[in-house]
Design a protein around this motif. Structure first.
Motif, PDB file in Angstrom:
ATOM      1  N   ASP A 105      46.086  26.569  42.167  1.00  0.00           N
ATOM      2  CA  ASP A 105      47.128  26.589  43.197  1.00  0.00           C
ATOM      3  C   ASP A 105      47.128  27.886  43.999  1.00  0.00           C
ATOM      4  OD1 ASP A 105      48.096  24.043  42.612  1.00  0.00           O
ATOM      5  OD2 ASP A 105      49.396  24.812  41.031  1.00  0.00           O
ATOM      6  N   GLY A 106      46.262  28.832  43.608  1.00  0.00           N
ATOM      7  CA  GLY A 106      46.172  30.093  44.335  1.00  0.00           C
ATOM      8  C   GLY A 106      47.067  31.191  43.791  1.00  0.00           C
ATOM      9  N   ASN A 107      47.675  30.970  42.625  1.00  0.00           N
ATOM     10  CA  ASN A 107      48.529  31.984  42.007  1.00  0.00           C
ATOM     11  C   ASN A 107      47.683  32.960  41.203  1.00  0.00           C
ATOM     12  OD1 ASN A 107      51.027  30.768  42.877  1.00  0.00           O
ATOM     13  ND2 ASN A 107      50.597  29.171  41.391  1.00  0.00           N
ATOM     14  N   TRP A 108      48.038  34.232  41.290  1.00  0.00           N
ATOM     15  CA  TRP A 108      47.289  35.295  40.633  1.00  0.00           C
ATOM     16  C   TRP A 108      48.066  35.846  39.451  1.00  0.00           C
ATOM     17  CZ3 TRP A 108      42.541  37.227  42.412  1.00  0.00           C
ATOM     18  CH2 TRP A 108      42.121  36.748  43.651  1.00  0.00           C
ATOM     19  N   ILE A 109      47.346  36.399  38.435  1.00  0.00           N
ATOM     20  CA  ILE A 109      47.947  37.141  37.337  1.00  0.00           C
ATOM     21  C   ILE A 109      46.976  38.241  36.941  1.00  0.00           C
ATOM     22  CG2 ILE A 109      47.035  35.664  35.506  1.00  0.00           C
ATOM     23  CD1 ILE A 109      49.765  36.123  34.084  1.00  0.00           C
ATOM     24  N   VAL A 110      47.537  39.390  36.598  1.00  0.00           N
ATOM     25  CA  VAL A 110      46.716  40.504  36.095  1.00  0.00           C
ATOM     26  C   VAL A 110      46.690  40.393  34.594  1.00  0.00           C
ATOM     27  CG1 VAL A 110      46.518  43.009  35.908  1.00  0.00           C
ATOM     28  CG2 VAL A 110      47.257  41.992  38.058  1.00  0.00           C
ATOM     29  N   ASP A 111      45.490  40.234  34.036  1.00  0.00           N
ATOM     30  CA  ASP A 111      45.328  40.079  32.588  1.00  0.00           C
ATOM     31  C   ASP A 111      45.352  41.421  31.859  1.00  0.00           C
ATOM     32  OD1 ASP A 111      44.970  37.281  32.911  1.00  0.00           O
ATOM     33  OD2 ASP A 111      42.864  37.594  33.372  1.00  0.00           O
ATOM     34  N   GLY A 112      44.871  42.476  32.491  1.00  0.00           N
ATOM     35  CA  GLY A 112      44.862  43.789  31.866  1.00  0.00           C
ATOM     36  C   GLY A 112      43.834  44.702  32.489  1.00  0.00           C
ATOM     37  N   ALA A 113      43.941  45.974  32.109  1.00  0.00           N
ATOM     38  CA  ALA A 113      43.042  47.000  32.654  1.00  0.00           C
ATOM     39  C   ALA A 113      41.760  47.061  31.834  1.00  0.00           C
ATOM     40  CB  ALA A 113      43.714  48.357  32.636  1.00  0.00           C
ATOM     41  N   LEU A 114      40.683  47.482  32.479  1.00  0.00           N
ATOM     42  CA  LEU A 114      39.427  47.708  31.773  1.00  0.00           C
ATOM     43  C   LEU A 114      39.453  49.104  31.170  1.00  0.00           C
ATOM     44  CD1 LEU A 114      36.912  46.213  34.328  1.00  0.00           C
ATOM     45  CD2 LEU A 114      38.001  45.099  32.394  1.00  0.00           C
TER      46      LEU A 114
END
Length: 84
Positions: A74-83
């Motif tokens: 649907d085009g929704n974004w989420i940040v999973d975490g930092a490298l």
């Protein structure tokens, strides 16, 4: 009847864009701003994305962090975490 090259190119661009919009994916982005409401602004290869929610495990976001991001169909974004 022969289709013009312009029509063929236009149809190909439309199909590619449609498939791309409906495909879930992940990638890397850079945090450009940390907002007080649990979101961050990011810069992706697709361009900037504002107010992206982050997982609670990514508890201390900082500007210039390189992060893994996911986008659903649907085009929704989420940040999973930092490298690291």
């Amino acid at each position: 009847m022969r289709l013009s090259r312009q029509v063929i190119d236009a149809v190909q661009r439309l199909v590619t864009a449609t498939v791309d919009q409906r495909t879930a994916s992940w990638g890397l982005a850079t945090v450009t701003a940390v907002n007080g409401n649990g979101t961050v602004d990011i810069s992706t290869p697709r361009g900037p994305v504002a107010s992206v929610r982050r997982l609670k495990s990514y508890s201390t976001p900082a500007v210039n962090d390189v992060v893994k991001v996911s986008r659903n169909s649907d085009g929704n974004w989420i940040v999973d975490g930092a490298l690291a």
